[in-house]
Scaffold this motif. Structure first.
Motif, PDB file in Angstrom:
ATOM      1  N   ILE A   1     -10.361  89.334  26.931  1.00 27.70           N
ATOM      2  CA  ILE A   1     -11.553  89.509  27.116  1.00 27.70           C
ATOM      3  C   ILE A   1     -12.343  89.758  26.522  1.00 27.70           C
ATOM      4  CG2 ILE A   1     -12.689  91.155  29.451  1.00 27.70           C
ATOM      5  CD1 ILE A   1     -10.008  91.502  30.269  1.00 27.70           C
ATOM      6  N   LEU A   2     -13.427  89.784  26.814  1.00 27.60           N
ATOM      7  CA  LEU A   2     -15.134  90.110  25.660  1.00 27.60           C
ATOM      8  C   LEU A   2     -15.451  91.187  26.140  1.00 27.60           C
ATOM      9  CD1 LEU A   2     -15.535  86.254  23.930  1.00 27.60           C
ATOM     10  CD2 LEU A   2     -14.237  88.530  22.592  1.00 27.60           C
ATOM     11  N   CYS A   3     -15.975  92.046  25.947  1.00 28.85           N
ATOM     12  CA  CYS A   3     -16.476  93.610  25.966  1.00 28.85           C
ATOM     13  C   CYS A   3     -17.137  93.856  25.261  1.00 28.85           C
ATOM     14  CB  CYS A   3     -15.398  94.532  26.228  1.00 28.85           C
ATOM     15  SG  CYS A   3     -14.275  93.936  27.804  1.00 28.85           S
ATOM     16  N   GLY A   4     -18.369  93.433  25.477  1.00 31.68           N
ATOM     17  CA  GLY A   4     -19.474  94.134  23.865  1.00 31.68           C
ATOM     18  C   GLY A   4     -19.289  93.231  22.508  1.00 31.68           C
ATOM     19  N   GLY A   5     -18.358  92.007  22.593  1.00 35.70           N
ATOM     20  CA  GLY A   5     -17.805  91.521  21.337  1.00 35.70           C
ATOM     21  C   GLY A   5     -16.713  92.126  20.859  1.00 35.70           C
ATOM     22  N   TYR A   6     -15.891  92.836  21.548  1.00 34.14           N
ATOM     23  CA  TYR A   6     -15.249  93.472  21.466  1.00 34.14           C
ATOM     24  C   TYR A   6     -13.147  92.720  21.903  1.00 34.14           C
ATOM     25  CZ  TYR A   6     -17.411  97.885  19.257  1.00 34.14           C
ATOM     26  OH  TYR A   6     -17.743  98.327  18.104  1.00 34.14           O
ATOM     27  N   ASN A   7     -12.328  92.365  21.247  1.00 35.82           N
ATOM     28  CA  ASN A   7     -11.381  91.650  21.620  1.00 35.82           C
ATOM     29  C   ASN A   7     -10.539  92.878  23.184  1.00 35.82           C
ATOM     30  OD1 ASN A   7     -12.420  89.219  20.987  1.00 35.82           O
ATOM     31  ND2 ASN A   7     -11.067  89.516  18.941  1.00 35.82           N
ATOM     32  N   VAL A   8     -10.577  92.357  24.303  1.00 40.44           N
ATOM     33  CA  VAL A   8      -9.926  93.395  24.840  1.00 40.44           C
ATOM     34  C   VAL A   8      -8.945  92.830  25.519  1.00 40.44           C
ATOM     35  CG1 VAL A   8      -9.555  95.024  26.980  1.00 40.44           C
ATOM     36  CG2 VAL A   8     -12.153  95.128  25.378  1.00 40.44           C
ATOM     37  N   TYR A   9      -7.238  93.176  24.947  1.00 41.63           N
ATOM     38  CA  TYR A   9      -6.251  92.230  25.553  1.00 41.63           C
ATOM     39  C   TYR A   9      -5.371  93.200  27.044  1.00 41.63           C
ATOM     40  CZ  TYR A   9      -6.079  90.492  20.442  1.00 41.63           C
ATOM     41  OH  TYR A   9      -6.983  90.320  19.630  1.00 41.63           O
ATOM     42  N   PRO A  10      -5.522  92.275  28.274  1.00 37.99           N
ATOM     43  CA  PRO A  10      -4.694  92.624  29.272  1.00 37.99           C
ATOM     44  C   PRO A  10      -3.448  93.065  28.942  1.00 37.99           C
ATOM     45  CG  PRO A  10      -6.486  91.047  29.636  1.00 37.99           C
ATOM     46  CD  PRO A  10      -6.277  90.743  28.686  1.00 37.99           C
ATOM     47  N   ARG A  11      -2.790  92.681  27.822  1.00 39.61           N
ATOM     48  CA  ARG A  11      -1.180  93.618  28.148  1.00 39.61           C
ATOM     49  C   ARG A  11      -1.222  94.947  28.060  1.00 39.61           C
ATOM     50  NH1 ARG A  11       3.664  90.114  25.719  1.00 39.61           N
ATOM     51  NH2 ARG A  11       5.322  91.451  25.696  1.00 39.61           N
ATOM     52  N   VAL A  12      -2.663  95.201  26.843  1.00 39.98           N
ATOM     53  CA  VAL A  12      -2.274  96.344  26.360  1.00 39.98           C
ATOM     54  C   VAL A  12      -2.291  97.608  27.556  1.00 39.98           C
ATOM     55  CG1 VAL A  12      -2.920  98.049  24.555  1.00 39.98           C
ATOM     56  CG2 VAL A  12      -3.029  96.160  23.379  1.00 39.98           C
ATOM     57  N   ILE A  13      -3.288  97.198  27.923  1.00 36.46           N
ATOM     58  CA  ILE A  13      -4.213  97.933  29.604  1.00 36.46           C
ATOM     59  C   ILE A  13      -2.606  98.188  30.319  1.00 36.46           C
ATOM     60  CG2 ILE A  13      -5.833  98.408  31.478  1.00 36.46           C
ATOM     61  CD1 ILE A  13      -7.763  96.847  29.526  1.00 36.46           C
ATOM     62  N   GLU A  14      -1.928  96.376  30.532  1.00 35.09           N
ATOM     63  CA  GLU A  14      -0.928  97.090  31.863  1.00 35.09           C
ATOM     64  C   GLU A  14       0.220  97.927  31.593  1.00 35.09           C
ATOM     65  OE1 GLU A  14      -2.426  91.858  32.790  1.00 35.09           O
ATOM     66  OE2 GLU A  14      -0.208  92.727  31.903  1.00 35.09           O
TER      67      GLU A  14
END
Length: 535
Positions: A426-439
Motif C-alpha cells: 500500500i502506497l500511503c503518502g509516498g511510504y510503503n506500507v506492508y499489510p502483513r506487518v499490520i496483520e
C-alpha cells in the motif's frame, strides 16, 4: 521414482484411505493397468488429462498412469464452478477428464465435457475406494451423495481391468508433466508448466532438507488436496521418492482429521495456517496431543506468529514454515526441522536453490543484505514458463531468475524473510506500507482470530490500510480498542484507517483468506450510487 520405491518397499503401505491399505506394489500395478488403458483411449506423449478429483486413491493412480505414458496432468479443483472448469479445460486442451461420482461435481464436469466435446470422462466412484464395511455403509446411507451413472459410463474399474502393461514410451526429463493453474504474478489464471525434472528436483530437495531418512519409511498426512502443488510435492512426490505411507483424507474436516491423526500417528503433517488455527481452537476445549508428529510443515499462506504459538503450546507439535509458489514446484525455502530459525523468517533456501533480492523498480539491480526488494529465484525446480503465454513468460524472468512478485529480505546468515506481496503493498503518502506487518501486529491481540488488511483509496494519502477482523469465540473487542492496541506496535502511517469486524472472512478454495474478494467488495462499494443520486 515409482519403480525404485517398488523395488525397495513394494510390500509396504503406500496409501491409507479411511483404513483401506494399498501397498506400493499394488499402486504400481494399478497405475500400469490404467496407463495401458489410457493408451487404448488415445493418450500419447503430450496428451493432456485433467484430474478433477478429491484425495482418494484414484488420484495417485491416474497421476502416475498419465505420466507413465507421457501424458500431461492438468490439475483441476473439484470445487471449481462450471465456468472455471470450462476455462481450465479449454485453455489446457485436455482431451480426457477424470472425476468422482459426487453428484454436483460429476454434473459440472460432464456438462463441460459435453460442451467441449472431450473424448472421454472417467468416473471414479468414491465408495469403491473405501474398506468393505465403510463401502457398504456409504452405498446404503449416502445414496444421495452418489451420482447415477449410465450403463455405458466409463468407470475407474473398467480402466484398471484392461491390459496389465502399457507400451513403453520415451519421455525426456524436461518434458511437460503437470499444468498447474495459478494466478501467477499478474492475477490472470494461467498454467505453470512443471516438468518431470522440476517435480523430481523439488522432491529430492525436500528429502535433503529433512536430513537422513529414518530406519523405515515415514508416514505423511495428506489432508491438503493433491491437486494443489503444495500437497503434490510434500505428500505424493515426497512419498514416491522415499516410500512413505500417505494417509489420505478426501477433505479437511476437523473431527475426522484429529481422529485420523490419532489412528495413524504421522511423522509429517503438511498444512495451511487455517488448519493450525482450527486445531488450536479445538484444543482449547479438549486435550489434543500431537507431540508424536515430527513436524507440521506450514505453507500456502503467511503463518501468523500467534497461530504458530497457540498450536505448538496446545498440541506439543513443532511447526516449521516454508515459502514457495507454483512456478517453483513449489518450495523455495523452509525452516529447519530441527534447530531454530529467526522469528519471522521462512528459513534458508532449499538445497540447489538460489534466492536473490532485486530492486522492484530496477530489476537488473541486486540489493544488499537486509534490504527489502523483490524475491527472485533460480533452481532446478523453476518452470520454463506459462502454457501458451509467451508474453507473460518473458515478464516473470529477469537475467534468467524467476520474479516471484513477493517482497522480502535476506539476513547475513542467509535466512529469508517475507515482507509481503508486491501487489499488496500500500502506497500511503509516498511510504510503503506492508499489510502483513499490520496483520501480524493485530493477531497479537488475544481476541483476534483472523485478519486481512487491504489498501483502500484515501483522498489525503492516496491509499490507506483497512483491516477486516474476525474475533475468537467468547471474546470481545471494538475497533477503537484494536486501534489503541496497535498504537505502540505500528507507525502512524501503518495504523489502519478503518477496522471492520466480521463474523467470517471469504476464503479461497484451499482455505486461505481471500484478499481478492475483499478488494472487490470495497471496489463495489465505491461504485454503488448514493441514495437519491442519479448515475
Amino acid at each position: 521414482m515409482l519403480d525404485l520405491t517398488v523395488t525397495r518397499h513394494g510390500a509396504l503401505p503406500a496409501i491409507d484411505f479411511m483404513g483401506r491399505i494399498t501397498t506400493w506394489r499394488e499402486l504400481s500395478e494399478l497405475a500400469d493397468s490404467a496407463a495401458a488403458s489410457l493408451q487404448l483411449l488415445g493418450v500419447t506423449p503430450g496428451t493432456r488429462v485433467a484430474l478433477c478429483l478429491p484425495n482418494t486413491p484414484h488420484y495417485p493412480v491416474l497421476y502416475l498412469a498419465t505420466l507413465r505414458v507421457g501424458g500431461v496432468v492438468v490439475n483441476a479443483n473439484p470445487l471449481y464452478s462450471e465456468r472455471e472448469l470450462e476455462h481450465l479445460i479449454a485453455d489446457s486442451g485436455a482431451e480426457v477428464v477424470a472425476t468422482c461420482d459426487i453428484p454436483d461435481v460429476h454434473a459440472r464436469v460432464t456438462a463441460v465435457a459435453a460442451r467441449l466435446s472431450l473424448r472421454h470422462v472417467i468416473t471414479c466412484p468414491v465408495a469403491d475406494a473405501l474398506p468393505w464395511p465403510k463401502r457398504f455403509a456409504y452405498k446404503l446411507l449416502k445414496r444421495g451423495d452418489i451420482a447415477p451413472l449410465d450403463e455405458d459410463a466409463f468407470t475407474f474399474d473398467r480402466l484398471v481391468s484392461g491390459p496389465r502393461r502399457p507400451k513403453p514410451v520415451s519421455v525426456r526429463s524436461d518434458a511437460l508433466a503437470v499444468l498447474q493453474y495459478t494466478g501467477g504474478t499478474t492475477g490472470t489464471p494461467k498454467a505453470a508448466m512443471l516438468s518431470h525434472a522440476n517435480l523430481v528436483a523439488n522432491a529430492d530437495a525436500m528429502v535433503a532438507h529433512m536430513g537422513e531418512a529414518r530406519g523405515a519409511p515415514c508416514v505423511v498426512m495428506g489432508v491438503l488436496p493433491l491437486f494443489h502443488v503444495f500437497a503434490l510435492t510434500t505428500v505424493l512426490n515426497f512419498a514416491l521418492r522415499t516410500g512413505a505411507k500417505m494417509v489420505l483424507l478426501p477433505r479437511f474436516e476437523l473431527g475426522q482429521l484429529i481422529a485420523t491423526l490419532d489412528r495413524t500417528r504421522p511423522d509429517y503433517l503438511p498444512v495451511v495456517p487455517t488448519i493450525l488455527h482450527a486445531v488450536a481452537r479445538a484444543a482449547e476445549k479438549r486435550p489434543i496431543d500431537l507431540s508424536y508428529v515430527g513436524a507440521c510443515i506450514s505453507g500456502g499462506a503467511p503463518l501468523a506468529p500467534e497461530t504458530r504459538r497457540a498450536f505448538q503450546n496446545a498440541t506439543g507439535a513443532r511447526v516449521v514454515e516454508g515459502y514457495g509458489l507454483s512456478e517453483a514446484s513449489p518450495i523455495v525455502a523452509c525452516q529447519p526441522l530441527g534447530g531454530d530459525a529467526p522469528d519471522g523468517s521462512v528459513g534458508r533456501p532449499f538445497p540447489g536453490t538460489d534466492v536473490e533480492i532485486r530492486d522492484p523498480d530496477a530489476p537488473d539491480r541486486l540489493l544488499m543484505v537486509g534490504e527489502v526488494g523483490e524475491i527472485c529465484v533460480r533452481g532446478p525446480q523453476v518452470i520454463c514458463g506459462y502454457w501458451n503465454r509467451p508474453d507473460e513468460t518473458d515478464a516473470i524472468f529477469v537475467d534468467g531468475a524467476l520474479r516471484t512478485g513477493d517482497l522480502g529480505r535476506i539476513d547475513e546468515r542467509g535466512n529469508l524473510f517475507i515482507v509481503d506481496r508486491l501487489k499488496n503493498m500500500i502506497l500511503c503518502g509516498g511510504y510503503n506500507v506492508y499489510p502483513r506487518v499490520i496483520e501480524e501486529a493485530l493477531t497479537e491481540h488475544p481476541a483476534v482470530a483472523e485478519v486481512v488488511v487491504i489498501g483502500v483509496p484515501d483522498e489525503y494519502r492516496g491509499e490507506a490500510p483497512k483491516a477486516f477482523v474476525v474475533l475468537k469465540e467468547a471474546t470481545a473487542a471494538t475497533p477503537a480498542e484494536l486501534r489503541a492496541f496497535l498504537a505502540d506496535r505500528l507507525s502512524r502511517i501503518e495504523l489502519p484507517r478503518e477496522i471492520e469486524l466480521r463474523e467470517s472472512l471469504p476464503k479461497t478454495l484451499i482455505g486461505k483468506p481471500s484478499r481478492k474478494e475483499l478488494v472487490e467488495e470495497e471496489r463495489a462499494k465505491r461504485l454503488r450510487p448514493v441514495a437519491g443520486e442519479s448515475r
